[in-house]
Design a protein around this motif. Sequence first.
Motif, short mmCIF file in Angstrom:
data_model
loop_
_atom_site.label_atom_id
_atom_site.label_comp_id
_atom_site.label_asym_id
_atom_site.label_seq_id
_atom_site.Cartn_x
_atom_site.Cartn_y
_atom_site.Cartn_z
N VAL A 1 1.60 5.50 -0.73
CA VAL A 1 1.18 6.89 -0.91
C VAL A 1 2.22 7.56 -1.79
O VAL A 1 3.42 7.31 -1.66
N PRO B 1 0.26 3.76 5.19
CA PRO B 1 0.77 2.95 4.07
C PRO B 1 1.97 2.11 4.48
O PRO B 1 2.59 2.35 5.51
N ARG C 1 0.86 -1.19 0.00
CA ARG C 1 0.00 0.00 0.00
C ARG C 1 0.89 1.23 0.00
O ARG C 1 1.64 1.45 0.94
N VAL D 1 -2.81 4.03 -2.26
CA VAL D 1 -3.90 4.37 -1.34
C VAL D 1 -4.13 5.87 -1.24
O VAL D 1 -5.11 6.30 -0.63
N THR E 1 -4.05 6.78 6.19
CA THR E 1 -4.00 5.51 5.47
C THR E 1 -2.98 4.51 6.00
O THR E 1 -3.06 3.34 5.68
#
Length: 118
Positions: free
Chosen positions: A10, A52, A8, A34, A50
């Motif tokens: 960013v 990440p 995940r 994400v 989030t």
Amino acid sequence: MTALEGLRIVILEDESTIRLVIEDNLIEAGATVVGVAKNVREGLELVERTRPNALALNGKLRCAISGAVAEQLDQLGVRYLIVTDESILPDSELSDGLRLNKFFAPQTLKSAVPQHLC
């Protein structure tokens, strides 16, 4: 299964063309993007919201240095890749980070991410 599947990420990049190239290549390689941020404030908020696994960040945004984001990532244990065209970054928080020249070949990004962020 790809090397980036389940990762995940960013992206913190203020130049839209580079941001899209990074995002497209990471998604193509199996990562989940994400969130995308264009400035330090958005980057800090996205990381907090989030959580990440990794982040691709521009070392020097138009009006700010990304050191605050790197510091937050270090505290959270999140790995990051600095994508920049700057040879010297004016923030000590970024001086030792892994770098990728902003004018990269797509395959360079795809191989750097699993090697350094997974």
